[in-house]
Every structure is written in C-alpha cells, then in structure tokens.
Enzyme design. Structure first.
Site, short mmCIF file in Angstrom:
data_model
loop_
_atom_site.label_atom_id
_atom_site.label_comp_id
_atom_site.label_asym_id
_atom_site.label_seq_id
_atom_site.Cartn_x
_atom_site.Cartn_y
_atom_site.Cartn_z
N CYS A 163 0.82 -1.21 0.00
CA CYS A 163 0.00 0.00 0.00
C CYS A 163 0.86 1.27 0.00
O CYS A 163 1.99 1.26 0.46
CB CYS A 163 -0.86 0.03 1.24
SG CYS A 163 -1.82 -1.45 1.49
N ARG A 179 4.91 0.24 -6.13
CA ARG A 179 4.94 -0.57 -4.91
C ARG A 179 3.98 -1.77 -5.00
O ARG A 179 4.07 -2.68 -4.22
CB ARG A 179 4.54 0.30 -3.71
CG ARG A 179 5.55 1.39 -3.39
CD ARG A 179 4.98 2.40 -2.43
NE ARG A 179 4.72 1.82 -1.13
CZ ARG A 179 5.51 1.93 -0.07
NH1 ARG A 179 6.64 2.61 -0.19
NH2 ARG A 179 5.20 1.40 1.09
N TRP A 216 -3.08 -2.62 -1.37
CA TRP A 216 -2.69 -3.99 -1.73
C TRP A 216 -3.43 -4.87 -0.74
O TRP A 216 -3.11 -4.89 0.45
CB TRP A 216 -1.17 -4.11 -1.59
CG TRP A 216 -0.55 -5.35 -2.15
CD1 TRP A 216 -0.16 -5.57 -3.44
CD2 TRP A 216 -0.21 -6.54 -1.43
NE1 TRP A 216 0.39 -6.82 -3.56
CE2 TRP A 216 0.38 -7.43 -2.34
CE3 TRP A 216 -0.33 -6.94 -0.10
CZ2 TRP A 216 0.84 -8.70 -1.98
CZ3 TRP A 216 0.12 -8.20 0.27
CH2 TRP A 216 0.69 -9.06 -0.67
N ASN A 270 -1.60 1.83 5.91
CA ASN A 270 -0.69 0.78 5.42
C ASN A 270 -0.39 -0.12 6.61
O ASN A 270 -0.14 0.38 7.71
CB ASN A 270 0.65 1.38 4.96
CG ASN A 270 0.52 2.13 3.66
OD1 ASN A 270 -0.55 2.19 3.08
ND2 ASN A 270 1.62 2.71 3.21
N GLY A 271 -0.37 -1.43 6.40
CA GLY A 271 -0.06 -2.35 7.49
C GLY A 271 -1.26 -3.21 7.84
O GLY A 271 -2.21 -3.32 7.05
N GLU A 309 19.16 -16.41 -8.13
CA GLU A 309 18.68 -15.07 -8.51
C GLU A 309 18.11 -15.08 -9.93
O GLU A 309 17.07 -14.48 -10.20
CB GLU A 309 19.82 -14.06 -8.37
CG GLU A 309 19.49 -12.63 -8.79
CD GLU A 309 18.33 -12.00 -8.03
OE1 GLU A 309 17.83 -12.59 -7.06
OE2 GLU A 309 17.90 -10.91 -8.44
N LYS A 329 14.30 -13.98 -10.81
CA LYS A 329 14.02 -12.90 -11.77
C LYS A 329 13.03 -13.39 -12.82
O LYS A 329 12.07 -12.72 -13.15
CB LYS A 329 15.29 -12.46 -12.50
CG LYS A 329 16.22 -11.48 -11.88
CD LYS A 329 15.77 -10.09 -11.67
CE LYS A 329 14.95 -9.92 -10.45
NZ LYS A 329 15.58 -9.72 -9.19
N GLU A 361 9.40 -14.17 -11.27
CA GLU A 361 8.58 -13.08 -10.75
C GLU A 361 8.01 -12.18 -11.84
O GLU A 361 6.92 -11.66 -11.68
CB GLU A 361 9.32 -12.27 -9.67
CG GLU A 361 10.44 -11.40 -10.14
CD GLU A 361 11.08 -10.61 -9.01
OE1 GLU A 361 10.39 -10.17 -8.10
OE2 GLU A 361 12.32 -10.40 -9.07
N HIS A 416 19.82 -36.33 -7.45
CA HIS A 416 19.14 -36.78 -6.23
C HIS A 416 17.63 -36.57 -6.32
O HIS A 416 16.95 -36.55 -5.29
CB HIS A 416 19.73 -36.07 -5.01
CG HIS A 416 21.19 -36.39 -4.81
ND1 HIS A 416 21.64 -37.62 -4.41
CD2 HIS A 416 22.31 -35.65 -5.05
CE1 HIS A 416 22.96 -37.63 -4.37
NE2 HIS A 416 23.38 -36.44 -4.74
N LYS A 436 6.80 -3.78 -4.26
CA LYS A 436 8.21 -3.41 -4.19
C LYS A 436 8.73 -3.49 -2.76
O LYS A 436 9.84 -3.92 -2.51
CB LYS A 436 8.39 -1.99 -4.73
CG LYS A 436 9.83 -1.50 -4.76
CD LYS A 436 10.65 -2.30 -5.74
CE LYS A 436 12.11 -1.88 -5.76
NZ LYS A 436 12.94 -2.90 -6.43
C1 AGP Z 1 13.32 -9.10 -6.04
O1 AGP Z 1 13.28 -8.89 -7.38
C2 AGP Z 1 12.16 -8.93 -5.27
N1 AGP Z 1 11.06 -8.39 -5.87
C3 AGP Z 1 12.14 -9.29 -3.83
O2 AGP Z 1 12.54 -10.61 -3.71
C4 AGP Z 1 12.99 -8.41 -2.87
O3 AGP Z 1 14.34 -8.62 -3.12
C5 AGP Z 1 12.61 -8.75 -1.42
O4 AGP Z 1 11.26 -8.49 -1.22
C6 AGP Z 1 13.46 -8.02 -0.41
O5 AGP Z 1 13.26 -6.63 -0.50
P1 AGP Z 1 14.25 -5.63 0.21
O6 AGP Z 1 15.60 -5.83 -0.39
O7 AGP Z 1 13.68 -4.28 -0.07
O8 AGP Z 1 14.27 -5.96 1.67
#
Ligand code: AGP
Length: 610
Positions: free
Chosen positions: A2, A27, A76, A102-103, A482, A486, A489, A505, A605
């Site tokens: 949010c 966000r 959100w 927010n929260g 990573e 990427k 997501e 395994h 975000k």
């Molecule tokens: C990565 O592309 C993300 N969208 C997500 O995994 C992110 O790295 C994670 O939420 C941690 O966020 P931060 O680094 O702001 O703590």
C-alpha cells in the site's frame, strides 16, 4: 504494498494526491482512493478497485473532488478482497472521519466486536475501517486526543493518514512499523509512505519514528511522541531528483535500471577505494571488534537473500569465519545461535521489509552487532542498525530488483575484503588484484550490456517454455537462485534453481525432451564439473542455454544450444557480471509474453506485512 500520500496547503489537493499515488504505483496495489476536505463541500471520498487510471477517470483527474487538504491511498489487499468498498479511505459511520492505512491491525476482530456491540455498523471487510470507527467512537472534539486513545488499543503495524471533517485545518499521521515521511513546503505540508511520492514538490523531509504522531497544518508540522510530548524532527534534504524516478525514454523501469548498473556500481565502489585500500565510512567496528567476531549471520529476503548466498561463499573463503544465510521470515522463529560475538549483516534495498526488520530486532536482542546494507537512505532498517553501508544505486522503481542487487553484491565484497585485511586472511597480492578488478567492474558490466540483442534472441527462442531449471555449482548456484527468481517473478514461468550436483538426487527425473536448462559455468575451478552436468541434462533431451566466461566460450559452445559470455574477472566478482545476462533474459522473456514487467501480479516493491 500500500501507498499513502497526504497534502495540506493552498493548492487543490486531488491532483497532487493523484500525482503522488502515480509515483507509488510501483509498490504494487489493486485499488486506489482519496478523501479531500472543502469547507463548502465537506469531506468527499472517491475510491475504486483497479488501476489508478480508474480513480483518475472517476474524478476527472481530480477536478470533481474539491479541497486543499486530503489523503490518498493505493491498496494492496490483505483483509478483504480488492473492491470499491474495501478500498481506502475507510470512513466512520457518520462520514466525518476518513482514514488511509498501510499495514495490518492484528486485533481488529476483537475491536470490531466491541464496536458492533456498541451500535456501530460496518460496511467493509477491512481492518482499517475499525480504526476510522474507533476514532469516531472516542472523538470528543479533539482529533489528536481521540487518535491517542485509539493507539493504545490497536495492535499490529500501521502508518495512518487521518482527516476529520470537524477539524478542517489538519491532517494527522501516525506511524508504527510501517514507513511514513513528512515533507515541508511553503505554506503547505506533505505526508507519504515513500519519498518518491512528494519529491516533485519538496526535497525537505523528516522520517517519522515508531510511535510518533504528526499534525500537519498549512503553518507547519508538529510531531509528538507516544506520551504526547513534542518532538523536534531533524530535516533531511533528498539528494536525488525526479528524473531518477522517471523512465527517461525507456519502455520499462526494469530495463532502465538494468542499464544503469555500470553507473550505480561506479558510484558505490569508487568512493570506497582510496590509495588501493577499502574505506568504509559507516562502519564503526574497530579492528579488535572485527577480530572478536565468532560467526556471521546474513539476514534478508528474496533477492537480497540471494546476495547473502553469494556472500556466504565469498566471506567464508576470505575470512574463515562461519557464515549462515537465513531468510528473514525464518530467522526470528528458529532460535538462532547468536551472541555478543555475532555479526548480523542485514541486507535490504527498501530498508522497510517487515520480516527483515523483525529479524534485525531479534538478532539485536540476542546481542548481535547489526550492520546493514541498504539502498534507501533514512529507511527503518538503516535507522535501527548500528552500522549502515549504503548502496548508492539511486531510487529503484521496478518491483524486480536489478541495480540494487548488483550494488549490494559489491558492498558485501568490499566488506569481506576489508575484514580480510584486518584479520590477515588475504595476501597483499590477492587483495590488490580484487581491488583492481572491482575498479574495472563497471566497465565489464557495460560490456555485458552490449549483448542485449543476442539475449533477446534467446528469449524469443525460449519464452514459451512452461518450466525452466537454473543449474550451477558454488557461486554459479547462488547466481542460479537469482536468475530463477528474476524469471519467475516477472514472466510467471515456473522455474527452479538447483545446485548441479543435486540434480541426480531427484530433480533430473523432471528433465525431458525440450525442458529448458540455463546452465551456469562461470566459476573456473568447477568448469569441468559444470560441463559434465550439462551433458547429463542434454542426454535426457534438455535444451541448454549456457553462461560462461569468454575464455570458456568455445568449449561450452560445443555442447549447448546457445551460449552467453561474461568477461573474465576475479572469481569472487563473477556473480556481479553473470547476474546481468540473467536479468536481461528474464526481462526479454517477460516482454515476449506480454507481462506487466514493472508491476508483476501479486507483488509489491516494499513488503511491509509479515
Ligand atoms: C526481487 O526482485 C524482489 N522483488 C524481492 O525478492 C525483494 O528482493 C525482497 O522483497 C526483499 O526486499 P528488500 O531488499 O527491499 O528488503
């Protein structure tokens, strides 16, 4: 997650709120709304499920919602489905109190039952409506006092923006475990969950602390602590400008941020290397304290956690100190082995990730020294850490992190190298070699970025696969994690990363004709083993896209279907190069699939809920 924007001044509020919300879109959200007060028209609320453009159309760009003070919100969904009625602002029964939040209010059910028993009717499924109704329940002509009483009763995490039709000269804001900043202007004041929302209007800001209540008026901002004692806030000047948070001709923020990596790396590395030595301003640990460290815990989420995975390989090799990397949401519940001789390295782009913050507090309470690697200056994690090393990547807007990840990696490398010098675990020659390579890293990343066309071609070949495996050993395994995140997501393709040796395994049973395997083989000492694993999956029908260094190109090209290369560098820095093609591959695959690259579904975000 949010987003909140608030404004009180002499201009029409609605266009400012819409503009601020637009800048918070990255966000992640599923509905938007605003409440604006005008002496003649009273409190007007407009809100709608869907993109901000729906709200903008509904209000004709803000023209139909008149007034010079207001609060806006992008939601959100957590409590209650995305819908018009569940959108914020939530309004009290009489319509006189409007709240954006927010929260999560954790005890909202009990409070709702109490209010219902006292004759209050609820219209939404949200926890936020409880706050609006409770403020009205306690309201006796003084908004600040009513808010104070509510704060003693609500539990959870919250940033609140509150308007009251009976007190049309103020916006009240409250913060606990969810970020809020105050912005200062001429005869006006701003409120936002993120500097990006107000940077167009002011660069002078303060960061609210947990438990603080702010009263914004046209004449200035007053802030109180939880005991209602006045607090003097430090003013900070934001040192980046609006261009940094705009697309600047690129189609997507993600692509822009990928391309900004050479520059971000230069800004993060160069000031920290002086006369061939690493200089870490922000590090308070003395050589004696560094020598006293018995174990290191790296704590983070998502991509930041993956930086930690690279860090484990590099730091253990450099320092011979045990390093554990733990996902923050697990750390706080696992009874970690932490004491006064533990260094906790907390990594976060946003500096606001709730799980990471909670883990930080847990580590601190167990006696660890907290050193954070953070991108957002003044963020909560930065403020709660004993030492902060900033990644100077500039604002990162795309949900999928790229330049923040790359700068986190090099900060961790520089920290490791600095410690190794103190501990005497690295030779002068090796140290100088890494320093030399660090200084050339931005140019080498720029070289990798010249391969975009070729990577786009591979993406066009493989974008319709349903499932992708990333395999590698050692640092290449950490990079696979990573690369896989990427891809999934932003393209929504199922993908998994495996340590190559683990394939046999279990996972190898999933390899069949046409399965795409991205095989990472950049780490020289294990290149031959990487080749054996490629042959294993090839002989079971996989299509293999290989990633290796320029020197190994020819050898790998003989067995894979496509190969991407990165320049040679010191092995510990290879991840800084190999992550770039993986980011580009994910980007182009998502582009081919027509995905909403900067705002992938269900993601946010900054993840400020547990
Ligand atoms: C990565 O592309 C993300 N969208 C997500 O995994 C992110 O790295 C994670 O939420 C941690 O966020 P931060 O680094 O702001 O703590």
């Amino acid at each position: 997650m949010c987003g909140i924007v608030g404004y009180i001044g002499r201009e029409e509020a609605a266009p400012i709120l819409l503009d601020g919300l637009k800048r918070l879109e990255y966000r992640g959200y599923d509905s938007a709304g605003m409440a604006v007060y005008d002496p003649e028209e009273g409190l007007t609320v407009a809100k709608a499920k869907g993109r901000l453009s729906v709200l903008s159309e509904l209000t004709e760009g803000g023209k139909t919602v008149r007034g010079t003070m207001g609060v806006g919100h992008t939601r959100w969904a957590t409590h209650g489905v995305p819908s018009d009625v569940n959108s914020h602002p939530q309004v009290s029964q009489s319509g006189r109190i409007a709240v954006v939040h927010n929260g999560i209010i954790e005890n909202y059910m009990a409070l709702k039952e109490f209010l219902v028993a006292n004759g209050v009717d609820f219209v939404s499924e949200t926890d936020t409506e409880v706050v609006a109704q409770l403020i009205e329940y306690f309201y006796e002509g003084d908004l600040l006092q009513a808010v104070g009483r509510v704060l003693h009763r609500i539990e959870g995490a919250y940033a609140l923006g509150i308007l009251c039709a009976d007190e049309p000269d103020k916006v009240v804001a409250v913060r606990k475990d969810s970020p809020l900043i105050l912005g200062y202007g001429q005869d006006c004041a701003y409120l936002a969950s993120d500097v990006t929302a107000v940077i167009r209007y002011t660069r002078e800001v303060s960061y609210m602390e947990d438990g603080e209540i702010a009263v914004l008026t046209r004449g200035g901002v007053r802030v109180y602590n939880a005991l209602m004692q006045p607090v003097v806030k430090e003013h900070h000047t934001v040192d980046w400008d609006i261009d940094a948070a705009e697309k600047g001709g690129y189609e997507h923020f993600m692509f822009k941020e990928i391309m900004e990596q050479p520059d971000a790396l230069r800004k993060t590395i160069s000031p920290r290397i002086r006369d061939g030595e690493i200089v870490l301003e922000g590090l308070s640990l003395s050589p004696e304290q560094i020598r006293d460290i018995r174990n290191i815990h790296i704590i983070a989420c998502g991509s930041s956690y993956h930086v930690g995975m690279v860090g484990k390989y590099n730091l253990e090799k450099l320092l011979r100190i045990p390093v554990e990397v733990t996902v923050a949401s697990e750390f706080r519940y696992m009874d970690p082995i932490v004491d006064g001789r533990t260094l906790a390295i907390v990594i976060s782009q946003s500096g606001e990730t709730l799980d990471t913050m909670a883990a930080l507090r847990e580590a601190r309470s167990l006696g660890a020294h907290i050193l954070s690697i953070v991108n957002v200056v003044g963020s909560s994690i930065a403020r709660e850490s004993e030492d902060v090393l900033y990644t100077w990547a500039g604002p990162e807007i795309a949900v999928a992190t790229t330049k923040a990840y790359s700068t986190q990696l090099v900060v961790l490398d520089m920290l490791g190298l600095y410690f190794a010098r103190v501990l005497g675990t690295v030779t002068r020659e090796e140290h100088d070699r890494v320093i030399g390579e660090l200084l050339t890293l931005p140019d080498k990343v720029a070289r990798v970025l010249t391969q975009t066309e070729q990577i786009q071609y591979y993406a066009s070949q493989y974008f319709n696969h349903d499932s992708v495996f990333f395999i590698g050993r050692n640092l290449d395994y950490a990079m696979g994690l990573e690369g896989s995140l990427k891809l999934k997501e932003i393209s929504y393709i199922h993908s998994e990363a495996y340590a190559s040796g683990e394939l046999k395994h279990g996972t190898i049973s999933l390899i069949e004709d046409g399965t795409l395997v991205v095989a990472l083989g950049t780490y020289g000492p294990l290149f031959e083993k990487a080749m054996s694993n490629i042959l294993e999956v090839k002989s079971r029908g996989a299509d293999v896209l290989g990633l290796t260094t320029e020197d190994h190109r020819e050898q790998m090209a003989q067995v894979v279907d496509g190969v991407i290369t990165v320049p040679e560098t010191h092995p510990m820095l290879l991840p800084s190069l190999s992550v770039v093609p993986l980011q580009l591959f994910a980007y182009y695959v998502a582009l081919q699939r027509g995905c909403d690259i900067d705002k992938p579904r269900n993601l946010a975000k900054s993840v400020t809920v547990e």
